[in-house]
Each structure stands twice: as structure tokens, then as C-alpha cells.
Design a protein around this motif. Structure first.
Motif, mmCIF file in Angstrom:
data_model
loop_
_atom_site.group_PDB
_atom_site.id
_atom_site.type_symbol
_atom_site.label_atom_id
_atom_site.label_comp_id
_atom_site.label_asym_id
_atom_site.label_seq_id
_atom_site.Cartn_x
_atom_site.Cartn_y
_atom_site.Cartn_z
ATOM 1 N N VAL A 162 0.857 -1.182 0.000
ATOM 2 C CA VAL A 162 0.000 0.000 0.000
ATOM 3 C C VAL A 162 0.897 1.237 0.000
ATOM 4 O O VAL A 162 1.768 1.373 0.858
ATOM 5 N N ILE A 163 0.695 2.116 -0.989
ATOM 6 C CA ILE A 163 1.476 3.347 -1.081
ATOM 7 C C ILE A 163 0.539 4.522 -0.890
ATOM 8 O O ILE A 163 -0.410 4.702 -1.658
ATOM 9 N N ASP A 164 0.778 5.319 0.133
ATOM 10 C CA ASP A 164 -0.070 6.458 0.463
ATOM 11 C C ASP A 164 0.210 7.637 -0.474
ATOM 12 O O ASP A 164 1.324 7.786 -0.984
ATOM 13 N N GLU A 165 -0.786 8.484 -0.685
ATOM 14 C CA GLU A 165 -0.634 9.667 -1.541
ATOM 15 C C GLU A 165 0.469 10.593 -1.036
ATOM 16 O O GLU A 165 1.162 11.220 -1.837
ATOM 17 N N ASP A 166 0.636 10.701 0.272
ATOM 18 C CA ASP A 166 1.682 11.567 0.829
ATOM 19 C C ASP A 166 3.079 11.081 0.443
ATOM 20 O O ASP A 166 3.982 11.881 0.239
ATOM 21 N N VAL A 167 3.249 9.778 0.350
ATOM 22 C CA VAL A 167 4.539 9.217 -0.057
ATOM 23 C C VAL A 167 4.823 9.584 -1.514
ATOM 24 O O VAL A 167 5.929 10.008 -1.859
ATOM 25 N N ILE A 168 3.811 9.461 -2.355
ATOM 26 C CA ILE A 168 3.962 9.830 -3.764
ATOM 27 C C ILE A 168 4.257 11.319 -3.890
ATOM 28 O O ILE A 168 5.116 11.730 -4.670
ATOM 29 N N ALA A 169 3.578 12.143 -3.091
ATOM 30 C CA ALA A 169 3.813 13.592 -3.115
ATOM 31 C C ALA A 169 5.229 13.930 -2.654
ATOM 32 O O ALA A 169 5.897 14.776 -3.261
ATOM 33 N N GLN A 170 5.694 13.278 -1.610
ATOM 34 C CA GLN A 170 7.041 13.536 -1.103
ATOM 35 C C GLN A 170 8.102 13.150 -2.127
ATOM 36 O O GLN A 170 9.024 13.918 -2.403
#
Length: 119
Positions: free
Chosen positions: A13-21
């Protein structure tokens, strides 16, 4: 809505915040970009963001199999904006796919300001 993948070893599971960072870090490595910007909606003033708050200048929307990313950036004075934007789009698409295995469907770039970078 986090991005979910299933492999032979289990669920990822990859959170949107990780993608944004990750996208913000990639953007800061691109030529001509001075920083990410946060706009104060109340008075319309643009603030240059420091390293810890890069995600405030990046908006991520996850779909079924891909992601759309919006960047609010400040560019360096004297750089060709179209070249900076093209570089940002191609670099982010390639590296997000390489690092996370997620296709980037759309990238929108909002130039919030131009800054003279004093060295």
C-alpha cells in the motif's frame, strides 16, 4: 485513497503523501526549479517552501492504475519556462514509474513565481 498492489509476497500500500514527497524531491532536482510554492488563498501571496514541507506544493490524485500530479513551483529567473516544464514532466514520469511502479497519467504545472537565485 492509497495505491494498492498485490505480489507473490503480499499486499503493498502506497499512500498519496509518499507519492507527493517523492515527486517533490524529484522536482527539486530538476534544472531551473528554485522551490515548491504554497499559495495563501486569503491574500494571494506565494510562499517558497523549505525541504520539510515540499508536499504542500504537490497535489496527488490516485486513480485505479495511475496517478495525476499537480506541481506549484517557483522557477529561476532567466530559465526558459517551457524547457523547465518539459524536463519536470519527463523526469517525474520516468522516476515515479521506476521507483514506485506507478504510471503517471497527467502532470499539471503551475508557475507561482520567478526568483533571482543569488549565489
Amino acid at each position: 485513497m492509497p495505491s494498492k498492489f498485490t505480489s507473490e509476497y503480499g499486499n503493498i500500500v502506497i499512500d498519496e503523501d509518499v507519492i507527493a514527497q517523492i515527486s517533490g524531491i524529484i522536482a527539486m532536482e530538476c534544472y531551473g526549479i528554485v522551490g515548491m510554492a504554497a499559495r495563501n488563498v486569503k491574500d494571494g501571496i506565494v510562499h517558497l517552501l523549505k525541504g520539510d514541507s515540499l508536499t504542500r506544493g504537490v497535489a496527488v490524485r490516485l486513480n485505479e492504475n495511475n496517478v495525476s500530479i499537480d506541481f506549484h513551483i517557483v522557477v529561476e529567473y532567466g530559465t526558459k519556462i517551457s524547457a523547465v516544464a518539459d524536463n519536470l514532466m519527463s523526469t517525474v514520469k520516468y522516476k515515479v514509474k521506476d521507483i514506485l511502479g506507478i504510471d503517471v497519467e497527467h502532470i499539471k504545472i503551475f508557475i507561482e513565481g520567478v526568483r533571482v537565485d543569488k549565489e
